[in-house]
Design an enzyme around this catalytic site. Structure first.
Site, PDB file in Angstrom:
ATOM      1  N   HIS A 270     -23.252  42.362 -37.072  1.00 53.49           N
ATOM      2  CA  HIS A 270     -22.480  41.234 -37.591  1.00 53.49           C
ATOM      3  C   HIS A 270     -21.450  40.763 -36.569  1.00 53.49           C
ATOM      4  O   HIS A 270     -20.802  41.568 -35.905  1.00 53.49           O
ATOM      5  CB  HIS A 270     -21.753  41.620 -38.870  1.00 53.49           C
ATOM      6  CG  HIS A 270     -22.589  41.540 -40.101  1.00 53.49           C
ATOM      7  ND1 HIS A 270     -23.265  40.397 -40.468  1.00 53.49           N
ATOM      8  CD2 HIS A 270     -22.855  42.470 -41.078  1.00 53.49           C
ATOM      9  CE1 HIS A 270     -23.908  40.612 -41.618  1.00 53.49           C
ATOM     10  NE2 HIS A 270     -23.679  41.853 -42.000  1.00 53.49           N
TER      11      HIS A 270
ATOM     12  N   CYS B 289     -24.739  36.558 -34.331  1.00 51.80           N
ATOM     13  CA  CYS B 289     -24.646  35.137 -34.659  1.00 51.80           C
ATOM     14  C   CYS B 289     -23.645  34.408 -33.761  1.00 51.80           C
ATOM     15  O   CYS B 289     -22.677  35.000 -33.281  1.00 51.80           O
ATOM     16  CB  CYS B 289     -24.205  34.958 -36.105  1.00 51.80           C
ATOM     17  SG  CYS B 289     -25.373  35.578 -37.317  1.00 51.80           S
TER      18      CYS B 289
ATOM     19  N   ARG C  87     -28.083  32.285 -32.147  1.00 48.40           N
ATOM     20  CA  ARG C  87     -27.930  33.678 -31.759  1.00 48.40           C
ATOM     21  C   ARG C  87     -27.384  33.786 -30.333  1.00 48.40           C
ATOM     22  O   ARG C  87     -27.752  33.002 -29.458  1.00 48.40           O
ATOM     23  CB  ARG C  87     -29.261  34.435 -31.844  1.00 48.40           C
ATOM     24  CG  ARG C  87     -29.828  34.525 -33.245  1.00 48.40           C
ATOM     25  CD  ARG C  87     -28.953  35.372 -34.168  1.00 48.40           C
ATOM     26  NE  ARG C  87     -29.509  35.427 -35.516  1.00 48.40           N
ATOM     27  CZ  ARG C  87     -29.163  34.613 -36.488  1.00 48.40           C
ATOM     28  NH1 ARG C  87     -28.265  33.651 -36.272  1.00 48.40           N
ATOM     29  NH2 ARG C  87     -29.696  34.737 -37.688  1.00 48.40           N
TER      30      ARG C  87
END
Length: 275
Positions: free
Chosen positions: A183, A257, A266
């Site tokens: 994340h 991300c 990405r």
């Protein structure tokens, strides 16, 4: 004169009644707006602060647990042949906002080409199940120390603050591509600052078998979530072919991300094995 005065009374009463009704409506609307605002603020606090606190605490405990176990129990070498820490499940198990690349690698991981640790043959072990932690990732440049778990499921791996190992990619230290996802924001946000990495920065992966050090070699700032080329055994972007490699080697890939607080694109960091 009295009759005229009496006729005016209902008009005044109606005006006051109308104003009171309007005031009540406005007051109710204001209360609703404030209540919604408080709920939204609480949701933001939960997502941006509380999930980070929970995930970081759990990840820190897991790192300590793994390393304590490894320090107590030495590596076990089995004679049954090379094994893989990966499984052949599809990498699309994670959601699009998890920092992963949609799509599975074409090859299963192999430990047969892992560097020897003095015995002439690399140690082999049973492959971890989905969600099991099997390594610790450290990036000194950004002060990161986080467990690596098998798979890229949000609920089992990424939302716990762990970094996920793409099924079907190489084991740490092996020839091929060790592909990891994490994340960028919320749930521990382990890859929050990977954009700060520069060529030459060191990244280490510690497992029960040993510690493998990689050096950052290339950075792909923006690509599509469906750019599966970046996690192949010989990584090369299929969206921007000028980024990537053309020959076999021992690679490490980090995906997350970008831009922050979105899952539209990405960011990819590649490193090569040094020792």
């Amino acid at each position: 004169m009295r009759d005229r005065g009496r006729e005016r009374v209902p008009v005044v009463v109606q005006a006051r009644s109308g104003r009171r009704g309007l005031a009540r409506v406005l007051w109710f609307a204001a209360e609703t707006v404030v209540t919604c605002g408080v709920l939204i603020l609480l949701l933001v606090v939960h997502q941006l602060w509380w999930t980070n606190q929970q995930a970081r605490a759990e990840a820190g405990e897991q790192v300590a647990l793994l390393e304590r176990e490894w320090d107590i129990s030495p590596p076990v070498v089995e004679s049954s042949g090379p094994a893989s820490p990966g499984v052949t499940a599809s990498a699309s198990a994670a959601g699009s906002g998890a920092g992963s690349v949609t799509g599975a690698p074409s090859a299963s991981p192999s430990r047969s080409a892992a560097p020897s640790r003095g015995s002439g043959e690399p140690p082999s072990a049973s492959p971890p199940s989905s969600g099991d932690t099997f390594a610790v990732l450290r990036i000194p440049r950004i002060g990161l120390s986080v467990p690596v778990a098998q798979g890229i499921s949000k609920s089992k791996v990424l939302d716990k603050g762990y970094v996920g190992h793409y099924p079907g990619t190489a084991a740490p230290g092996a020839v091929g591509n060790v592909a990891l996802a994490g994340h960028r924001n919320t749930h521990g946000e382990p890859f929050r600052y990977v954009n700060r990495l520069r060529k030459g920065d060191e990244i280490s992966l510690r497992t029960r078998e040993g510690t493998y050090t990689y050096r950052v070699d290339q950075i792909l700032p923006v690509t599509s979530p469906r750019d599966t080329g970046v996690i192949q055994s010989v990584p090369r972007s299929i969206v921007k072919p000028s980024y990537g490699y053309s020959r076999a080697g021992s690679y490490l890939t980090l995906t997350t991300c970008t831009p922050e607080f979105t899952s539209r694109y990405r960011l990819v960091v590649w490193a090569t094995l040094r020792r």
